[in-house]
Enzyme design. Structure first.
Site, PDB file in Angstrom:
ATOM      1  N   ASP A   1      -4.516   2.419  11.143  1.00 47.97           N
ATOM      2  CA  ASP A   1      -5.880   2.144  11.611  1.00 47.97           C
ATOM      3  C   ASP A   1      -5.771   1.779  13.086  1.00 47.97           C
ATOM      4  O   ASP A   1      -5.684   2.661  13.946  1.00 47.97           O
ATOM      5  CB  ASP A   1      -6.483   1.045  10.727  1.00 47.97           C
ATOM      6  CG  ASP A   1      -7.952   0.758  11.002  1.00 47.97           C
ATOM      7  OD1 ASP A   1      -8.494   1.321  11.968  1.00 47.97           O
ATOM      8  OD2 ASP A   1      -8.556  -0.017  10.251  1.00 47.97           O
TER       9      ASP A   1
ATOM     10  N   GLY B   1       0.779  -1.236   0.000  1.00 47.88           N
ATOM     11  CA  GLY B   1       0.000   0.000   0.000  1.00 47.88           C
ATOM     12  C   GLY B   1       0.808   1.281   0.000  1.00 47.88           C
ATOM     13  O   GLY B   1       0.385   2.289  -0.543  1.00 47.88           O
TER      14      GLY B   1
ATOM     15  N   ASP C   1      -5.790  -0.557  -1.264  1.00 46.60           N
ATOM     16  CA  ASP C   1      -6.612  -1.493  -2.032  1.00 46.60           C
ATOM     17  C   ASP C   1      -7.790  -2.032  -1.244  1.00 46.60           C
ATOM     18  O   ASP C   1      -7.857  -1.926  -0.022  1.00 46.60           O
ATOM     19  CB  ASP C   1      -5.762  -2.708  -2.432  1.00 46.60           C
ATOM     20  CG  ASP C   1      -5.478  -3.626  -1.235  1.00 46.60           C
ATOM     21  OD1 ASP C   1      -5.006  -3.103  -0.192  1.00 46.60           O
ATOM     22  OD2 ASP C   1      -5.769  -4.831  -1.310  1.00 46.60           O
TER      23      ASP C   1
ATOM     24  N   PHE D   1     -14.130   2.472   4.577  1.00 47.05           N
ATOM     25  CA  PHE D   1     -13.088   1.777   3.828  1.00 47.05           C
ATOM     26  C   PHE D   1     -12.512   2.663   2.741  1.00 47.05           C
ATOM     27  O   PHE D   1     -13.193   3.094   1.822  1.00 47.05           O
ATOM     28  CB  PHE D   1     -13.565   0.432   3.264  1.00 47.05           C
ATOM     29  CG  PHE D   1     -12.401  -0.498   3.094  1.00 47.05           C
ATOM     30  CD1 PHE D   1     -11.959  -1.261   4.168  1.00 47.05           C
ATOM     31  CD2 PHE D   1     -11.696  -0.540   1.909  1.00 47.05           C
ATOM     32  CE1 PHE D   1     -10.836  -2.070   4.044  1.00 47.05           C
ATOM     33  CE2 PHE D   1     -10.571  -1.354   1.774  1.00 47.05           C
ATOM     34  CZ  PHE D   1     -10.149  -2.119   2.843  1.00 47.05           C
TER      35      PHE D   1
ATOM     36  N   GLU E   1       4.237   4.791   5.978  1.00 54.50           N
ATOM     37  CA  GLU E   1       3.016   3.974   5.999  1.00 54.50           C
ATOM     38  C   GLU E   1       1.893   4.634   5.203  1.00 54.50           C
ATOM     39  O   GLU E   1       1.801   5.852   5.146  1.00 54.50           O
ATOM     40  CB  GLU E   1       2.542   3.765   7.454  1.00 54.50           C
ATOM     41  CG  GLU E   1       2.652   2.336   7.944  1.00 54.50           C
ATOM     42  CD  GLU E   1       1.728   1.336   7.254  1.00 54.50           C
ATOM     43  OE1 GLU E   1       1.556   1.388   6.020  1.00 54.50           O
ATOM     44  OE2 GLU E   1       1.180   0.479   7.958  1.00 54.50           O
ATOM     45  N   ASP E   2       1.072   3.805   4.634  1.00 57.75           N
ATOM     46  CA  ASP E   2      -0.062   4.318   3.867  1.00 57.75           C
ATOM     47  C   ASP E   2      -1.174   4.803   4.793  1.00 57.75           C
ATOM     48  O   ASP E   2      -1.631   5.930   4.704  1.00 57.75           O
ATOM     49  CB  ASP E   2      -0.591   3.265   2.875  1.00 57.75           C
ATOM     50  CG  ASP E   2      -0.816   1.893   3.511  1.00 57.75           C
ATOM     51  OD1 ASP E   2      -0.622   1.732   4.738  1.00 57.75           O
ATOM     52  OD2 ASP E   2      -1.203   0.964   2.770  1.00 57.75           O
TER      53      ASP E   2
ATOM     54  N   LYS F   1      -6.722   6.806  10.357  1.00 56.78           N
ATOM     55  CA  LYS F   1      -8.173   6.606  10.381  1.00 56.78           C
ATOM     56  C   LYS F   1      -8.702   6.919  11.773  1.00 56.78           C
ATOM     57  O   LYS F   1      -8.230   6.365  12.765  1.00 56.78           O
ATOM     58  CB  LYS F   1      -8.490   5.155  10.004  1.00 56.78           C
ATOM     59  CG  LYS F   1      -9.919   4.951   9.571  1.00 56.78           C
ATOM     60  CD  LYS F   1     -10.218   3.491   9.319  1.00 56.78           C
ATOM     61  CE  LYS F   1      -9.976   3.109   7.877  1.00 56.78           C
ATOM     62  NZ  LYS F   1     -10.522   1.759   7.572  1.00 56.78           N
TER      63      LYS F   1
HETATM   64  P1  IMP Z   1      -3.776  -1.546  11.277  1.00 52.81           P
HETATM   65  O1  IMP Z   1      -2.851  -2.643  11.704  1.00 52.81           O
HETATM   66  O2  IMP Z   1      -5.175  -1.759  11.779  1.00 52.81           O
HETATM   67  O3  IMP Z   1      -3.255  -0.173  11.620  1.00 52.81           O
HETATM   68  O4  IMP Z   1      -3.909  -1.680   9.692  1.00 52.81           O
HETATM   69  C1  IMP Z   1      -2.964  -1.086   8.864  1.00 52.81           C
HETATM   70  C2  IMP Z   1      -2.969  -1.669   7.474  1.00 52.81           C
HETATM   71  O5  IMP Z   1      -4.244  -2.167   7.108  1.00 52.81           O
HETATM   72  C3  IMP Z   1      -2.641  -0.598   6.458  1.00 52.81           C
HETATM   73  O6  IMP Z   1      -1.262  -0.538   6.208  1.00 52.81           O
HETATM   74  C4  IMP Z   1      -3.438  -1.009   5.247  1.00 52.81           C
HETATM   75  O7  IMP Z   1      -2.696  -1.897   4.456  1.00 52.81           O
HETATM   76  C5  IMP Z   1      -4.626  -1.741   5.821  1.00 52.81           C
HETATM   77  N1  IMP Z   1      -5.802  -0.848   5.942  1.00 52.81           N
HETATM   78  C6  IMP Z   1      -6.343  -0.333   7.070  1.00 52.81           C
HETATM   79  N2  IMP Z   1      -7.424   0.405   6.807  1.00 52.81           N
HETATM   80  C7  IMP Z   1      -7.582   0.365   5.462  1.00 52.81           C
HETATM   81  C8  IMP Z   1      -8.532   0.974   4.565  1.00 52.81           C
HETATM   82  O8  IMP Z   1      -9.471   1.696   4.932  1.00 52.81           O
HETATM   83  N3  IMP Z   1      -8.349   0.695   3.242  1.00 52.81           N
HETATM   84  C9  IMP Z   1      -7.342  -0.078   2.776  1.00 52.81           C
HETATM   85  N4  IMP Z   1      -6.429  -0.654   3.570  1.00 52.81           N
HETATM   86  C10 IMP Z   1      -6.547  -0.436   4.903  1.00 52.81           C
HETATM   87 MG    MG Z   2      -0.490  -1.732   4.137  1.00 51.98          MG
END
Ligand code: IMP
Ligand code: MG
Length: 183
Positions: free
Chosen positions: A105, A46, A162, A155, A101-102, A133
């Protein structure tokens, strides 16, 4: 007006918005890392689009490397299970490391990654997250030093992000229609 993909409900950041955010982040990073030769580490897949843009907005010597972790699978919910699928090719001991990082969350992915990278004794370890987010009642496990923008708890696709490997090539950040991911 940009043409909007039929699966996208609305655009939250246009190409122009993104350009402005990235150049502001690049300027901040340049100021902080001048003379330090940081290593930028992007988390595949991402973050590649943001990496490609932000590295060109940083005006100091730097290196890049990539890691791949699996956390989401093809679904829309974080599993909390993180596995290193591709490790770095670069030694980071004594190096100033900036994770690119993209989207942040829950922060579970990053918090795992940061623990892992810390054990390799970098001189410093910070995070630049293009998006954060905002989820009610959730405090991300990691606090990024640089944040591009906050997005709502929906989302998000485009600009590298993606859903089931689709929409990464959209040049804007959009919100996926819930019926597309079956909600
Ligand atoms: P976390 O571990 O919950 O912080 O998730 C982080 C990863 O989940 C990101 O690097 C993304 O690859 C993916 N991700 C989280 N939210 C989204 C979203 O809304 N759209 C697409 N990918 C997401
Ligand atoms: Mg990612």
């Amino acid at each position: 007006m940009e043409r909007i993909h039929p699966d996208v409900d609305r655009i939250v950041l246009s190409e122009e918005d993104i350009k402005g955010i990235v150049s502001r982040m690049g300027a901040d990073i340049t100021r902080d890392y001048e003379g330090k030769n940081p290593l930028l580490i992007a988390v595949l897949r991402g973050a590649v689009v943001f990496m490609g843009d932000v590295m060109r907005a940083i005006d100091c010597e730097l290196g890049i490397d990539f890691m791949a972790v699996s956390s989401y699978g093809d679904g829309a919910k974080s599993s909390g299970v993180v596995r290193i699928v591709k490790d770095l090719d670069t030694k980071i001991e004594g190096r100033d490391v900036l994770i690119i990082e993209d989207i942040l969350d829950s922060g579970l992915t990053l918090s795992y990654l940061m623990k892992n990278l810390s054990s390799r004794k970098p001189a410093s370890l910070e995070v630049a997250a293009f998006l954060v987010k905002d989820v009610e009642g959730q405090r991300p496990a990691v606090k990024p030093r640089y944040v591009g923008a906050h997005v709502p708890d929906e989302f998000i696709v485009g600009y590298g992000l993606d859903f089931a490997e689709r929409y990464r090539n959209l040049p804007y950040i959009g919100i996926l229609k819930p019926e597309v991911y079956g909600k």
